[in-house]
Scaffold this motif. Structure first.
Motif, short mmCIF file in Angstrom:
data_model
loop_
_atom_site.label_atom_id
_atom_site.label_comp_id
_atom_site.label_asym_id
_atom_site.label_seq_id
_atom_site.Cartn_x
_atom_site.Cartn_y
_atom_site.Cartn_z
N TYR A 3 80.72 -30.04 51.59
CA TYR A 3 81.37 -29.00 50.83
C TYR A 3 80.81 -27.74 50.27
O TYR A 3 80.27 -27.79 49.09
CB TYR A 3 81.95 -29.78 49.58
N ASN A 38 82.50 -34.47 49.84
CA ASN A 38 81.44 -34.01 50.46
C ASN A 38 80.55 -35.14 51.19
O ASN A 38 80.34 -36.28 50.58
CB ASN A 38 80.47 -33.41 49.16
N LYS A 67 90.66 -24.12 46.90
CA LYS A 67 90.35 -23.72 45.46
C LYS A 67 90.13 -25.02 44.86
O LYS A 67 90.98 -26.04 44.90
CB LYS A 67 91.56 -23.04 45.08
N GLN A 68 89.07 -24.99 44.07
CA GLN A 68 88.80 -26.23 43.18
C GLN A 68 89.51 -26.26 42.24
O GLN A 68 89.96 -25.32 41.34
CB GLN A 68 87.54 -26.15 42.92
N THR A 69 90.07 -27.64 42.01
CA THR A 69 91.28 -27.76 40.82
C THR A 69 90.60 -27.59 39.44
O THR A 69 89.48 -28.01 39.49
CB THR A 69 92.16 -29.22 40.88
N ASP A 71 86.77 -21.55 41.24
CA ASP A 71 85.51 -21.64 42.35
C ASP A 71 86.47 -21.84 43.79
O ASP A 71 87.59 -22.61 43.94
CB ASP A 71 84.82 -22.62 42.23
N ARG A 72 85.90 -21.28 44.89
CA ARG A 72 86.62 -21.45 46.13
C ARG A 72 85.33 -22.19 47.07
O ARG A 72 84.06 -21.87 46.77
CB ARG A 72 86.82 -20.22 46.92
N TYR A 73 85.94 -23.26 47.95
CA TYR A 73 85.19 -23.94 48.70
C TYR A 73 85.60 -23.73 50.25
O TYR A 73 86.50 -23.59 50.48
CB TYR A 73 85.03 -25.36 48.43
N SER A 111 89.26 -24.72 38.17
CA SER A 111 88.32 -23.52 38.17
C SER A 111 88.85 -22.56 39.25
O SER A 111 89.77 -22.61 39.97
CB SER A 111 86.86 -24.02 38.35
N LYS A 157 80.42 -24.17 48.52
CA LYS A 157 80.88 -23.15 47.69
C LYS A 157 80.82 -21.83 48.27
O LYS A 157 79.71 -21.52 48.71
CB LYS A 157 80.32 -23.21 46.23
#
Length: 341
Positions: A297, A332, A278-280, A284-286, A282, A299
């Motif tokens: 990296y 990335n 999980k992006q800190t 969004d998941r990666y 937000s 998404k």
């Protein structure tokens, strides 16, 4: 001369020491640069994933009737209690019959008068207008009597169970709350709000799996019986009604339910939950995807969770190697070292 020799020897020793330290620092620097983050990988592939969606709902009775007279009157007798099963047409409440008895006496007199007028009319003893007037009076009184009869002897319009009793025998009914509430709980129904993405996929007759918190993992089966034709422009959802036969009457109005609908299956990439980051800051998941010694990296869009795995809607190609441990120090495009299992 000896003094100069000592000075030269010290100078040479210092230079050698400096050279030695310089080489050591450079060696350490090279060593730091060559050290790569260590990661563990897992190979992911596509699988046939059932496309199911879960919704929450509150159980409702199929039909709910409030039993009450149309005007204030004293309650003479209530014949049922909360929880009683009642049948359609069963007498539930007797209201004060004083007004009904008065109207009944008036109706009986009008019937006698009309019978006399009718006989006279047949032999020409009265005019058509007189006959019509008396007939209208009789019809109005009969309608009034039938209305009072319905509001004096209160019967159940459905077969069901009494779920509320708001008065006692002898109370004055003053409006507001009904005397009784009767609900039909065989069957029951649930209303769910479905995303517009599934508007073309929901069909009448579709099976629905239902679980109630009160019964744990026990499953009940329902069917889609009504699909509302429009989508709410604010929530982008549309209501769907699901009916449960409820032969054993275990499912009761007010219970919290979880409804699952299946929309077939699709080929999807499935990844371990350890791979999802999980992006800190937000939602969004990666996922880090490994390729030729480096990681990218990616998404991803998550589908449903299946135990220790996630269905991916998009973001990772089939047959990819993904990082499942060691993501903390990754960025990335960084080169990594793969730990052997």
């Amino acid at each position: 001369m000896k003094s100069n020799g000592r000075i030269q020897l010290l100078t040479l020793s210092a230079l050698m020491l400096l050279c030695s330290c310089g080489k050591s620092d450079k060696s350490a620097e090279v060593k730091v640069k060559e050290e790569k983050p260590k990661v563990k990988l897992a190979l992911v592939k596509t699988e046939n994933v059932e496309q199911i969606q879960e919704f929450t709902a509150t159980v409702e009775s199929n039909v709910k009737n409030n039993i009450a007279p149309s005007s204030p009157v004293r309650i003479e007798k209530i014949f049922v209690e909360v929880g009683d099963q009642v049948r359609k047409g069963q007498k539930l409440v007797q209201m004060d019959a004083s007004s009904l008895n008065q109207v009944k006496a008036q109706l009986d007199n009008l019937k006698i008068e009309f019978a006399r007028i009718d006989e006279l009319y047949k032999v020409g003893g009265v005019s058509k207008s007189e006959w019509d007037a008396k007939k209208m009076s009789l019809d109005v009184m009969q309608t009034s009597y039938r209305n009072l009869l319905r509001n004096t002897s209160l019967t159940s319009p459905i077969s069901g169970v009494v779920t509320a009793r708001n008065y006692d025998s002898g109370d004055m009914y003053s409006g507001g709350m009904p005397v009784l509430t009767v609900e039909q709980i065989t069957p029951v129904k649930l209303m769910i709000n479905v995303s517009e993405d599934y508007f073309t996929k929901v069909k009448r007759g579709m099976k629905a799996s239902i679980k109630l918190d009160v019964y744990g993992d026990e499953e009940f089966t329902g069917n889609v019986t009504l699909i509302y034709p429009t989508v709410d422009q604010t929530t982008r959802t549309f209501p769907v009604e699901i009916t449960v036969a409820n032969g054993g009457q275990k499912v009761r109005p007010g219970m919290f339910a979880r409804v699952t609908l299946s929309f077939g299956s699709l080929e999807r990439v499935v990844v371990p939950d350890l791979a999802v980051v999980k992006q800190t800051g937000s939602g969004d998941r990666y996922v880090y995807v490994y390729n030729n010694g480096k990681v990218s990296y990616n998404k991803v869009v998550l589908g449903r969770r299946m135990g220790a795995e996630y269905e991916l809607v998009s973001g990772v190609p089939n047959n990819s190697q993904v990082v499942i441990a060691g993501q903390t120090h990754l960025i990335n495009g960084i080169a990594v070292e793969v730990e052997k299992k």
